[in-house]
Write a protein that holds these residues in place. Structure first.
Motif, PDB file in Angstrom:
ATOM      1  N   ILE B 118      -2.493   5.878  -6.736  1.00  0.00           N
ATOM      2  CA  ILE B 118      -2.072   6.464  -5.466  1.00  0.00           C
ATOM      3  C   ILE B 118      -2.227   7.971  -5.576  1.00  0.00           C
ATOM      4  CG2 ILE B 118      -0.138   6.829  -3.858  1.00  0.00           C
ATOM      5  CD1 ILE B 118       1.003   4.175  -4.649  1.00  0.00           C
ATOM      6  N   TRP B 120      -4.659  11.812  -4.868  1.00  0.00           N
ATOM      7  CA  TRP B 120      -5.918  12.521  -4.643  1.00  0.00           C
ATOM      8  C   TRP B 120      -6.737  12.554  -5.916  1.00  0.00           C
ATOM      9  CZ3 TRP B 120      -6.976  14.638   0.256  1.00  0.00           C
ATOM     10  CH2 TRP B 120      -5.889  14.611   1.173  1.00  0.00           C
ATOM     11  N   ASN B 121      -7.978  12.118  -5.814  1.00  0.00           N
ATOM     12  CA  ASN B 121      -8.874  12.144  -6.963  1.00  0.00           C
ATOM     13  C   ASN B 121     -10.222  12.687  -6.493  1.00  0.00           C
ATOM     14  OD1 ASN B 121     -10.105  11.656  -9.459  1.00  0.00           O
ATOM     15  ND2 ASN B 121      -9.078   9.689  -9.717  1.00  0.00           N
ATOM     16  N   ASN B 122     -11.033  13.169  -7.439  1.00  0.00           N
ATOM     17  CA  ASN B 122     -12.287  13.797  -6.998  1.00  0.00           C
ATOM     18  C   ASN B 122     -13.464  12.823  -7.010  1.00  0.00           C
ATOM     19  OD1 ASN B 122     -12.000  13.821  -9.725  1.00  0.00           O
ATOM     20  ND2 ASN B 122     -12.960  15.798 -10.048  1.00  0.00           N
ATOM     21  N   TYR B 139     -11.803  16.471  -3.305  1.00  0.00           N
ATOM     22  CA  TYR B 139     -10.699  15.527  -3.488  1.00  0.00           C
ATOM     23  C   TYR B 139     -10.507  14.643  -2.266  1.00  0.00           C
ATOM     24  CZ  TYR B 139      -9.344  17.499  -7.897  1.00  0.00           C
ATOM     25  OH  TYR B 139      -9.346  17.864  -9.212  1.00  0.00           O
ATOM     26  N   TYR B 141      -8.209  11.007  -0.750  1.00  0.00           N
ATOM     27  CA  TYR B 141      -6.969  10.258  -0.951  1.00  0.00           C
ATOM     28  C   TYR B 141      -7.269   8.775  -1.212  1.00  0.00           C
ATOM     29  CZ  TYR B 141      -2.170   8.758  -0.516  1.00  0.00           C
ATOM     30  OH  TYR B 141      -0.938   8.220  -0.776  1.00  0.00           O
ATOM     31  N   VAL B 143      -5.759   4.866  -2.453  1.00  0.00           N
ATOM     32  CA  VAL B 143      -4.646   3.948  -2.696  1.00  0.00           C
ATOM     33  C   VAL B 143      -5.257   2.582  -2.971  1.00  0.00           C
ATOM     34  CG1 VAL B 143      -2.585   2.856  -1.763  1.00  0.00           C
ATOM     35  CG2 VAL B 143      -3.188   5.149  -1.027  1.00  0.00           C
ATOM     36  N   LYS B 182      -7.488  10.115   5.951  1.00  0.00           N
ATOM     37  CA  LYS B 182      -6.254  10.727   5.442  1.00  0.00           C
ATOM     38  C   LYS B 182      -6.576  11.815   4.441  1.00  0.00           C
ATOM     39  CE  LYS B 182      -3.098   8.828   7.665  1.00  0.00           C
ATOM     40  NZ  LYS B 182      -2.020   9.622   8.290  1.00  0.00           N
ATOM     41  N   ALA B 184      -7.676  15.007   4.702  1.00  0.00           N
ATOM     42  CA  ALA B 184      -7.729  16.379   5.202  1.00  0.00           C
ATOM     43  C   ALA B 184      -9.132  16.729   5.731  1.00  0.00           C
ATOM     44  CB  ALA B 184      -7.250  17.354   4.120  1.00  0.00           C
TER      45      ALA B 184
END
Lengths: 251, 197
Positions: B118, B120-122, B139, B141, B143, B182, B184
Motif C-alpha cells: 500500500i 507510493w512506489n516508482n 511515483y 499509488y 494497492v 489517485k 496526483a
C-alpha cells in the motif's frame, strides 16, 4: 522502492475542519475540501478525514462531503468516525472514499472487520486504535479516548489483522497534542510485528519526530494534524528534510 | 470523443470518473455491450477479487466483448490483472490479452514485505505512449497483493523486493497496476496520454 507516507489528518465537524488538543478544546482550522486539495498539491501522500459530528444528519452530510472531496482531491483518502455497519461503509466507498477506518464499533463487534474485509477487500479497511500507556502496557481506549478497556493495543491489533484489517492507524493518547514526539515503543512493536502497514499518530512536533518514527519505530506512515493546519511544519520542507535523512519520499 | 468506464462488481469506479472530470472528460459508466463497443476509449477499472470479477464478466458475456475491442482499452489494477493469462488469486483463468501471469507477493523473510503493498512506489523502464512526459522513477499509488510477472508485454517495472510489471501494452490494450486516478499530477498525465492515443 515503496516510500514512507506523510498523512495530514482533518477532523471534521458539521462539514468544517477542527482539531482537538488531547481530544478536547476544539478549534476551527478551515474548509476540508480546500485544505485537502491544498495538502495534495503540497505533496501529502494521503489524507485522513475523521468525522466527529454527532447529529442525526451526519450520515447524509458526510457522504455528500466525501463526494466533493473525491471530486477535488487527486490522492487517496480515508474516512473515519462513527462508522459501525457494512451499509455505512458501502455508502462512503460509493461516494468516493478510498478507505474507511473503524474504531470503537470494530472493537465491540470484531466480526465487523471480517465482514468488511470480505465484502470490500482488506485494502480499504483501516483499523484505528486509540491507546494509552498505563502501569505496564498500552491499553485500548474507545469512544474517542473516553472509555478504557482491559485489552492491550498489540493484542487487539494482531487480532484485527487476522480478521482482515489492511492497515492500522495507531494513536497514542499519551503523546497526542503534546508535540513531544510519537510513541516509538508501541508503534515499533506493531510496525515490526504485524504484516500490514502501521500509521503512527499523536505527538508530532518537529521534523526530527518524523525521522524517529520512520527510522527507529519503522512506521510505514505518519499522521499529524495541527502542525500542518497551523503551518508550523510545511509538507514540502518536511519531505525534503526526511529525504536528506535517507528516508524514501515521494516528490 | 466518447469514453466509457466498464461497470462491473469492482470498486473505485467513482474515483476514475472524477479523475476524468478533473481533466474535462465525461466518463460514462456502463455495462451495456453496445455502448462499450461504440466508445472511442474504454477504461476497465477494478479493485476486488479476481475469480468473482471474472465470473461476473462471463455471466454478462463482457469477457469476450472486452477481448474483441479494437479501440484503446486501459485496464487499471484488478482490471489490468484480469487482462493477463491467469491469476493465482483463487486460481482464475483470465482474459489472456497480455502474455503475463499474475502471482501473489511472498515475503522472503517474515514481515519483510507487507502485503498488500500500500503506498507510493516508482515506475521505471518506461516504454509506452502512456508515459509521454512522465519522467522515469515517477511515483504512483499502488494497492495490491498480486502482481503480473515480467514478460514480453511489460512496459514499466516496479520493485517491491522483486521486480514486477507495473504496466503492460499489447496492440490496442494497455494496463497499469497502480491507480493513475489517485496518483496526483503524474497519474493524471497518464490518463490524458491514454485519452490522446
Amino acid at each position: 522502492m515503496l516510500t514512507k507516507r506523510i498523512i495530514p489528518c482533518l477532523d471534521i465537524k458539521d462539514g468544517r475542519t477542527v482539531k482537538g488538543i488531547n481530544f478536547e478544546n476544539i478549534r476551527d482550522a478551515g474548509d476540508p475540501i480546500e485544505l485537502g486539495a491544498l495538502y495534495a498539491e503540497q505533496g501529502a501522500d494521503e489524507l485522513v478525514f475523521l468525522d466527529i459530528t454527532a447529529t442525526n444528519e451526519r450520515r447524509k452530510t458526510l457522504s455528500a462531503l466525501v463526494t466533493e472531496i473525491a471530486r477535488h482531491v487527486n490522492i487517496p483518502f480515508t474516512v473515519g468516525g462513527g462508522i459501525s455497519s457494512v451499509d455505512d461503509v458501502s455508502v462512503l466507498l460509493q461516494s468516493g472514499a478510498d478507505k474507511i477506518s473503524v474504531n470503537t464499533s470494530a472493537f465491540k463487534n470484531p466480526g465487523l472487520v471480517d465482514e468488511l474485509s470480505r465484502q470490500f477487500g482488506s485494502q480499504c479497511i483501516v483499523l484505528a486504535i486509540d491507546t494509552r500507556f498505563e502501569g505496564d502496557d498500552w491499553y485500548v481506549y474507545l469512544n474517542g479516548g473516553r472509555v478504557k478497556t482491559e485489552v492491550k493495543a498489540y493484542d487487539w491489533a494482531k487480532e484485527a489483522v487476522e480478521r482482515g484489517a489492511g492497515e492500522i492507524l495507531l494513536t497514542s493518547m499519551n503523546n497526542d497534542g503534546t508535540r513531544q514526539g510519537f510513541a516509538l515503543d508501541i508503534t515499533g512493536k506493531l510496525a515490526q510485528n504485524l504484516n500490514v502497514p502501521v500509521i503512527a499518530s499523536g505527538g508530532a512536533g518537529t521534523m526530527e519526530h518524523f525521522v524517529d518514527v520512520f527510522q527507529t519505530a519503522q512506521a510505514d506512515a505518519a499522521l499529524a494534524a495541527s502542525i500542518f493546519h497551523y503551518k508550523e511544519i510545511e509538507i514540502p520542507a518536511l519531505k525534503n528534510f526526511l529525504y536528506q535523512k535517507n528516508i524514501n519520499m515521494r516528490f | 470523443m466518447k469514453t466509457v468506464i466498464v461497470k462491473y462488481n469492482a470498486g473505485n469506479i467513482r474515483s476514475v470518473q472524477f479523475a476524468l472530470e478533473r481533466i474535462g472528460v465525461n466518463g460514462i459508466v456502463t455495462d451495456n455491450v453496445e455502448e462499450i463497443r461504440a466508445a472511442d476509449k474504454v477504461i476497465f477499472p477494478g479493485v476486488g477479487e479476481a475469480s468473482t470479477a471474472m465470473a461476473y464478466l462471463k455471466e454478462r458475456r463482457l469477457d469476450q466483448v472486452i477481448k474483441d475491442l479494437k479501440q484503446p482499452v486501459l485496464g487499471i489494477c484488478l482490471g489490468m490483472q484480469l487482462m493477463c493469462k491467469h491469476s493465482e488469486e483463487n486460481d482464475t483463468e483470465c482474459l489472456g490479452i497480455f502474455d503475463s501471469n499474475v502471482k501473489k507477493f511472498e515475503s522472503p523473510v517474515a514481515n519483510l514485505l507487507k502485503i498488500p503493498q500500500i503506498g507510493w512506489n516508482n515506475i521505471t523502464n518506461l516504454h509506452s505512449v502512456l508515459f509521454e512526459h512522465v519522467p522515469e522513477n515517477s511515483y504512483m499509488y499502488f494497492v495490491h497483493s498480486y502482481y503480473a510477472a515480467l514478460g514480453a508485454d511489460t512496459v514499466a517495472i516496479t520493485n517491491y523486493v522483486i521486480n514486477y510489471t507495473s504496466a503492460l501494452q499489447k496492440d490496442n490494450f494497455y494496463g497499469v497496476q497502480f491507480h493513475p486516478e489517485k496518483s496526483a499530477a503524474a497519474g493524471s498525465r497518464i490518463i490524458e496520454n491514454f485519452l490522446n492515443i
